[in-house]
Design an enzyme around this catalytic site. Structure first.
Site, PDB file in Angstrom:
ATOM      1  N   CYS A 100       0.834  -1.219   0.000  1.00 51.48           N
ATOM      2  CA  CYS A 100       0.000   0.000   0.000  1.00 51.48           C
ATOM      3  C   CYS A 100       0.857   1.253   0.000  1.00 51.48           C
ATOM      4  CB  CYS A 100      -0.915   0.014   1.223  1.00 51.48           C
ATOM      5  SG  CYS A 100      -2.037  -1.365   1.308  1.00 51.48           S
TER       6      CYS A 100
HETATM    7  C1  BEZ Z   1       0.542  -4.538   1.858  1.00 52.34           C
HETATM    8  O1  BEZ Z   1       0.044  -3.486   1.502  1.00 52.34           O
HETATM    9  O2  BEZ Z   1       1.733  -4.710   1.874  1.00 52.34           O
HETATM   10  C2  BEZ Z   1      -0.348  -5.673   2.267  1.00 52.34           C
HETATM   11  C3  BEZ Z   1      -1.541  -5.420   2.915  1.00 52.34           C
HETATM   12  C4  BEZ Z   1      -2.322  -6.488   3.316  1.00 52.34           C
HETATM   13  C5  BEZ Z   1      -1.921  -7.783   3.051  1.00 52.34           C
HETATM   14  C6  BEZ Z   1      -0.719  -8.027   2.379  1.00 52.34           C
HETATM   15  C7  BEZ Z   1       0.070  -6.957   1.989  1.00 52.34           C
END
Ligand code: BEZ
Length: 212
Positions: free
Chosen positions: A45
């Site tokens: 994200c």
């Molecule tokens: C991420 O944004 O890195 C992420 C968020 C939730 C689950 C897996 C990765």
């Protein structure tokens, strides 16, 4: 309610990192790129928020406003934004919707219980100035979105609208467009005086001017 292409997207009011908004009023006469992500302070994200911010001139050129959402609070979003700016070398200015009680995520079907009961998946909604849904895509939590494709599809939608054409596989601005089968050859001759190629009666291509 399943949100289908061509539907008017639901309106909502929410707190965001740039203040309270009423969604339809906030879109105004622009296009919107509304995208959800699972959580603040997560690695994938963080790169997506950074990339959206880095591309802000590209979105502006196309008359598109980005707006993010995750099921966290404004305070968490603002703290995390500092990390996004530091690590992705940008200054994030677009709003991020706070949705700690999942109201908006549920309205837009961003919660997919098979992935998570409490975090949004990576939904993409491209919304036009009439507030109609023009494209939706859903990415899993573990895969970041392809922002080249997001810009490409916005170019394709805007070009299609401007010229009444369809766009072929892997179309890029400057490539030939497709004349929809609903337009007769006579209609096509009148609409495209520059001429067109007929590869099959149902497959006709035409050179078009760029929208931007
Ligand atoms: C991420 O944004 O890195 C992420 C968020 C939730 C689950 C897996 C990765």
């Amino acid at each position: 309610m399943t949100l289908l292409l061509g539907d008017t997207v639901p309106d909502f009011t929410a707190n965001t990192t740039t203040g309270p908004i009423s969604f339809h009023d906030w879109i105004g006469n622009d296009w919107a790129f509304f995208f959800s992500h699972p959580a603040d302070f997560t690695p994938v994200c963080t790169t997506e928020m950074g990339r959206t911010s880095q591309l802000s001139d590209e979105f502006t050129k196309r008359g598109v406003k980005p707006i993010g959402l995750s099921t966290d609070t404004v305070e968490e979003h603002l703290n995390w934004t500092e990390d996004v700016n530091d690590t992705q070398n940008t200054t994030l200015r677009f709003p991020i919707v706070a949705d700690p009680d999942f109201q908006i995520a549920k309205l837009f079907e961003m919660i997919h219980p098979g992935e998570s009961e409490t975090a949004a998946v990576r939904s993409v909604f491209i919304i036009d100035p009439d507030k109609k849904l023009r494209l939706s895509m859903t990415y899993p939590m573990s895969v970041g979105r392809n922002f080249d494709e997001i810009l490409r599809v916005i170019d394709a939608l805007q070009t299609g609208d401007a010229h009444g054409v369809a766009l072929p596989a892997d179309w890029r601005p400057g490539d030939r467009a497709i004349i929809p089968p609903s337009l007769s050859d006579e209609g096509a001759k009148a609409k495209f005086p520059q001429g067109f190629d007929t590869i099959r009666p149902y497959l006709r291509t035409v050179e078009i001017d760029l929208v931007k």
